[in-house]
Scaffold this motif. Structure first.
Motif, PDB file in Angstrom:
ATOM      1  N   ALA A  80       0.888  -0.832  -0.572  1.00  0.00           N
ATOM      2  CA  ALA A  80       0.049   0.380   0.131  1.00  0.00           C
ATOM      3  C   ALA A  80       0.740   1.309   0.178  1.00  0.00           C
ATOM      4  CB  ALA A  80      -1.288  -0.140   1.177  1.00  0.00           C
ATOM      5  N   CYS A  81       1.851   1.879  -0.039  1.00  0.00           N
ATOM      6  CA  CYS A  81       3.079   1.956   0.210  1.00  0.00           C
ATOM      7  C   CYS A  81       3.211   3.230  -1.380  1.00  0.00           C
ATOM      8  CB  CYS A  81       4.618   2.020   0.566  1.00  0.00           C
ATOM      9  SG  CYS A  81       5.630   3.317   0.841  1.00  0.00           S
ATOM     10  N   THR A  82       3.677   3.957  -1.087  1.00  0.00           N
ATOM     11  CA  THR A  82       3.078   4.363  -2.737  1.00  0.00           C
ATOM     12  C   THR A  82       4.026   5.338  -2.972  1.00  0.00           C
ATOM     13  OG1 THR A  82       1.554   6.806  -2.356  1.00  0.00           O
ATOM     14  CG2 THR A  82       0.994   4.763  -2.810  1.00  0.00           C
ATOM     15  N   LEU A  83       5.395   4.978  -1.945  1.00  0.00           N
ATOM     16  CA  LEU A  83       6.542   6.058  -1.781  1.00  0.00           C
ATOM     17  C   LEU A  83       6.678   7.350  -2.125  1.00  0.00           C
ATOM     18  CD1 LEU A  83       8.815   3.581  -3.862  1.00  0.00           C
ATOM     19  CD2 LEU A  83       8.539   3.351  -1.826  1.00  0.00           C
ATOM     20  N   CYS A  84       5.590   7.462  -1.428  1.00  0.00           N
ATOM     21  CA  CYS A  84       5.317   9.225  -1.634  1.00  0.00           C
ATOM     22  C   CYS A  84       6.007  10.623  -0.620  1.00  0.00           C
ATOM     23  CB  CYS A  84       4.027   9.673  -1.682  1.00  0.00           C
ATOM     24  SG  CYS A  84       3.697   9.995   0.084  1.00  0.00           S
ATOM     25  N   ASP A  85       6.109   9.567   0.445  1.00  0.00           N
ATOM     26  CA  ASP A  85       7.134  10.250   1.194  1.00  0.00           C
ATOM     27  C   ASP A  85       7.257  11.362   2.367  1.00  0.00           C
ATOM     28  OD1 ASP A  85       9.848   8.912   0.792  1.00  0.00           O
ATOM     29  OD2 ASP A  85      10.834  10.965  -0.906  1.00  0.00           O
ATOM     30  N   MET A  86       5.829  11.578   2.339  1.00  0.00           N
ATOM     31  CA  MET A  86       4.992  12.080   3.289  1.00  0.00           C
ATOM     32  C   MET A  86       5.043  12.313   4.631  1.00  0.00           C
ATOM     33  SD  MET A  86       3.709  14.740   1.706  1.00  0.00           S
ATOM     34  CE  MET A  86       5.500  14.528   0.600  1.00  0.00           C
ATOM     35  N   CYS A  87       5.045  10.566   5.016  1.00  0.00           N
ATOM     36  CA  CYS A  87       5.361  10.594   6.336  1.00  0.00           C
ATOM     37  C   CYS A  87       6.442  10.902   6.716  1.00  0.00           C
ATOM     38  CB  CYS A  87       5.246   8.751   6.451  1.00  0.00           C
ATOM     39  SG  CYS A  87       6.305   7.970   5.429  1.00  0.00           S
ATOM     40  N   PHE A  88       7.610  10.699   5.802  1.00  0.00           N
ATOM     41  CA  PHE A  88       8.948  10.919   6.220  1.00  0.00           C
ATOM     42  C   PHE A  88       9.441  12.233   6.571  1.00  0.00           C
ATOM     43  CE2 PHE A  88      13.607  12.070   5.793  1.00  0.00           C
ATOM     44  CZ  PHE A  88      13.848  11.594   6.262  1.00  0.00           C
ATOM     45  N   LEU A  89       7.880  13.285   5.308  1.00  0.00           N
ATOM     46  CA  LEU A  89       8.664  14.423   5.311  1.00  0.00           C
ATOM     47  C   LEU A  89       8.201  15.333   6.590  1.00  0.00           C
ATOM     48  CD1 LEU A  89       9.945  14.767   1.732  1.00  0.00           C
ATOM     49  CD2 LEU A  89      11.417  15.863   4.020  1.00  0.00           C
ATOM     50  N   THR A  90       6.527  15.413   6.470  1.00  0.00           N
ATOM     51  CA  THR A  90       5.854  16.253   7.234  1.00  0.00           C
ATOM     52  C   THR A  90       4.944  15.325   8.099  1.00  0.00           C
ATOM     53  OG1 THR A  90       3.264  14.685   6.274  1.00  0.00           O
ATOM     54  CG2 THR A  90       4.753  16.824   4.708  1.00  0.00           C
ATOM     55  N   PHE A 100      15.994   7.196  17.109  1.00  0.00           N
ATOM     56  CA  PHE A 100      14.515   6.082  16.397  1.00  0.00           C
ATOM     57  C   PHE A 100      15.019   6.035  15.041  1.00  0.00           C
ATOM     58  CE2 PHE A 100      11.159   5.899  19.674  1.00  0.00           C
ATOM     59  CZ  PHE A 100      11.605   5.931  20.388  1.00  0.00           C
ATOM     60  N   GLY A 101      15.693   7.000  14.491  1.00  0.00           N
ATOM     61  CA  GLY A 101      15.956   6.826  12.642  1.00  0.00           C
ATOM     62  C   GLY A 101      15.194   5.881  12.114  1.00  0.00           C
ATOM     63  N   LEU A 102      13.917   6.942  11.458  1.00  0.00           N
ATOM     64  CA  LEU A 102      13.029   5.515  11.354  1.00  0.00           C
ATOM     65  C   LEU A 102      12.919   6.214   9.314  1.00  0.00           C
ATOM     66  CD1 LEU A 102      11.904   4.952  13.773  1.00  0.00           C
ATOM     67  CD2 LEU A 102       9.520   5.196  12.928  1.00  0.00           C
ATOM     68  N   ASP A 103      13.072   5.394   8.879  1.00  0.00           N
ATOM     69  CA  ASP A 103      12.533   5.965   7.659  1.00  0.00           C
ATOM     70  C   ASP A 103      11.445   5.273   6.332  1.00  0.00           C
ATOM     71  OD1 ASP A 103      12.581   6.517   4.613  1.00  0.00           O
ATOM     72  OD2 ASP A 103      14.814   7.538   5.149  1.00  0.00           O
ATOM     73  N   PHE A 104      10.115   4.777   6.891  1.00  0.00           N
ATOM     74  CA  PHE A 104       9.223   4.243   6.562  1.00  0.00           C
ATOM     75  C   PHE A 104       9.815   3.945   5.047  1.00  0.00           C
ATOM     76  CE2 PHE A 104       5.011   2.704   5.602  1.00  0.00           C
ATOM     77  CZ  PHE A 104       4.837   1.724   6.281  1.00  0.00           C
ATOM     78  N   PRO A 105       9.497   5.301   4.235  1.00  0.00           N
ATOM     79  CA  PRO A 105       9.289   4.664   3.005  1.00  0.00           C
ATOM     80  C   PRO A 105      10.560   3.585   2.359  1.00  0.00           C
ATOM     81  CG  PRO A 105       8.791   7.005   2.943  1.00  0.00           C
ATOM     82  CD  PRO A 105       9.423   6.640   4.465  1.00  0.00           C
ATOM     83  N   HIS A 106      11.704   4.212   2.448  1.00  0.00           N
ATOM     84  CA  HIS A 106      12.634   3.365   2.006  1.00  0.00           C
ATOM     85  C   HIS A 106      12.565   2.207   2.859  1.00  0.00           C
ATOM     86  CE1 HIS A 106      15.581   6.744   0.673  1.00  0.00           C
ATOM     87  NE2 HIS A 106      14.864   6.792  -0.215  1.00  0.00           N
ATOM     88  N   LEU A 107      12.367   2.010   4.393  1.00  0.00           N
ATOM     89  CA  LEU A 107      11.872   0.389   4.206  1.00  0.00           C
ATOM     90  C   LEU A 107      10.703  -0.042   3.499  1.00  0.00           C
ATOM     91  CD1 LEU A 107      12.380  -1.462   6.732  1.00  0.00           C
ATOM     92  CD2 LEU A 107      11.073  -0.854   7.701  1.00  0.00           C
ATOM     93  N   MET A 108      10.109   0.010   3.407  1.00  0.00           N
ATOM     94  CA  MET A 108       9.494  -0.361   1.962  1.00  0.00           C
ATOM     95  C   MET A 108      10.011  -0.062   0.739  1.00  0.00           C
ATOM     96  SD  MET A 108       6.197  -0.443   4.168  1.00  0.00           S
ATOM     97  CE  MET A 108       7.557  -0.575   5.672  1.00  0.00           C
ATOM     98  N   LEU A 109      11.112   0.683   0.154  1.00  0.00           N
ATOM     99  CA  LEU A 109      11.650  -0.072  -0.697  1.00  0.00           C
ATOM    100  C   LEU A 109      12.816  -1.387  -0.065  1.00  0.00           C
ATOM    101  CD1 LEU A 109      12.632   1.492  -3.692  1.00  0.00           C
ATOM    102  CD2 LEU A 109      14.137   2.627  -2.367  1.00  0.00           C
TER     103      LEU A 109
END
Length: 446
Positions: A80-90, A100-109
């Motif tokens: 369901a992740c579209t790699l939009c990066d909005m979670c990371f950036l906003t 914690f070092g979270l990067d959700f989109p790059h983890l999905m990648l």
């Protein structure tokens, strides 16, 4: 201000060449670590369908903890992740440099890259990502290709749905017989030598979409820049690789980065700026490629030299001033700020550019359209994509402007489809122009 950190968010290069990047046990451990933090926070519940799916999985367990979720069920969250990066950036307060070092989109990648290596991406999806090849094949038979892909074609679209998984109602971009690169050679615009910005030079990176599907946007950009004194060349070595990135083919994307950056380097050395016509592609050149090839000097130089087209015109307006002659656009404009434009962290440049128009009403929508590149056209995702984009379609309908445009033409057509759904299938009463730069061209009477 972000919780837990007062510093700007930063991203680290992807270690895609290391075997640990693909190790299933290490990947599962990182997924559980990140998902547990997301479960405790839930700030991103309304961004896309990934987070509701994740939270539903956890809430359905007896313990209500991530440990009780089967690893196989994570696939639905990743899909369901579209790699939009909005979670990371906003939204996320826990991105680096937070501990914690979270990067959700790059983890999905990373998950998708591991699946791609195992052969987990089907043949049909891989063929859809071959945008250059598909464009070259479709261009000579564009009328036939457009007939076959047209919504409502009861002969071909059900077959495409069955064979390729493309939803029969999803809008597909049309092809043109004459590409942007071909028309650029045949008809270069005259440069306005009296314009304040005369002396600037820019390469328009055509992108696969503008080259094969919508060259009018590229022609409009060239005309506007020429009117403002900018010498332009249209260059297109290859696709930026975003379609392959969506499916986790990182090695292929890195190869494109090296090739395209090497071909554009001589232009940069001659003083040309690089201007992207699609925000997804500008994002790749500016930010994603340097994270894949952090030691490639050509990639680094290209990143520093790249502008999105709306960003570039606003830069001219602020530094030199625009050439006079723009007329008002009657009827008002609704402009959708695309997620991959927001991910470039440059502000609402499309809206800033349109506000340069005299006596023109501008309304902005800064929310995901739901399209997500090739994700939103697939049978299993199309209705979800429309649901995610419904607030945008509602707002665009309520604005009642003559024009509805987006920096991402695919997002714009998805919004139009959402507006049609809200009016029981009736096409909205808006003009057909897709991109904000086309309205600037119209204001200059091109």
């Amino acid at each position: 201000m972000r919780e837990g950190s007062l510093e700007a968010p930063t991203r680290h290069p992807l270690a895609w060449r290391d075997e640990e990047f693909y190790d299933p046990d290490k990947l599962d451990h990182e997924l559980r670590r990140v998902f547990d933090i997301c479960h405790g926070c839930r700030r991103c519940f309304n961004l896309c369908d990934s987070f509701p799916r994740l939270f539903d999985l956890i809430d359905a367990t007896e313990s209500g903890e991530i440990e009780a979720v089967a690893s196989a069920d994570f696939a639905g969250v990743v899909d369901a992740c579209t790699l939009c990066d909005m979670c990371f950036l906003t939204k996320c307060p826990y991105v680096p440099p937070h501990e914690f070092g979270l990067d959700f989109p790059h983890l999905m990648l990373r998950y998708r890259a591991a699946e791609f290596r195992k052969g987990g991406v089907g043949f049909a999806k891989r063929q859809l990502s071959e945008t250059d090849r598909n464009g070259r094949l479709a261009a000579p038979v564009a009328p036939l290709a457009n007939w076959a892909s047209r919504c409502g074609n009861k002969l071909t679209r059900p077959l495409m749905e069955k064979a390729a998984g493309i939803h029969r109602d999803a809008y597909l971009p049309k092809y043109v017989g004459k590409t942007l690169t071909a028309s650029a050679k045949a008809d270069p615009p005259a440069i306005n030598r009296e314009a304040p910005a005369f002396g600037r030079k820019a390469v328009l990176y055509a992108t696969c979409f503008m080259n094969y599907n919508n060259p009018d946007v590229g022609r409009a950009a060239r005309a506007v820049l020429a009117q403002n004194g900018v010498e332009t060349e249209v260059v297109y070595p290859a696709c930026c690789g975003m379609p392959q990135l969506e499916y986790g083919d990182i090695e292929r994307v890195a190869g494109k980065a090296r090739t395209v950056a090497a071909e554009l380097r001589p232009w940069i050395d001659k003083g040309y700026d690089i201007v992207g016509l699609v925000p997804s592609c500008s994002l790749m050149l500016k930010f994603e490629w340097p994270l894949l090839e952090p030691n490639d000097e050509n990639v680094a130089r290209l990143s520093r030299a790249t502008f999105d087209v709306t960003e570039y015109l606003v830069d001219i307006a602020r530094k030199e001033g625009l050439a006079p002659g723009m007329m008002p656009i009657e009827g008002g404009i609704t402009v959708h700020i695309a997620c991959h434009a927001r991910a470039q962290n440059m502000g609402q440049k499309a809206a800033d550019m349109l506000r340069l128009l005299p006596d023109t009403e501008i309304k902005t929508i800064e929310r995901c359209s739901g399209h997500g590149g090739s994700w939103g056209i697939m049978k299993e995702n199309f209705e979800v994509a429309l649901k995610v984009g419904r607030p945008v379609a509602r707002e665009a309908t309520a604005n009642k402007t003559r024009y509805v445009v987006s920096e991402c033409p695919l997002a714009r057509e998805h919004i139009i489809q959402g507006m049609e759904r809200l009016s029981d299938g009736r096409p909205p009463a808006v003009e057909t122009l897709q991109h904000p730069i086309e309205l600037i061209a119209r204001a200059y009477s091109f």
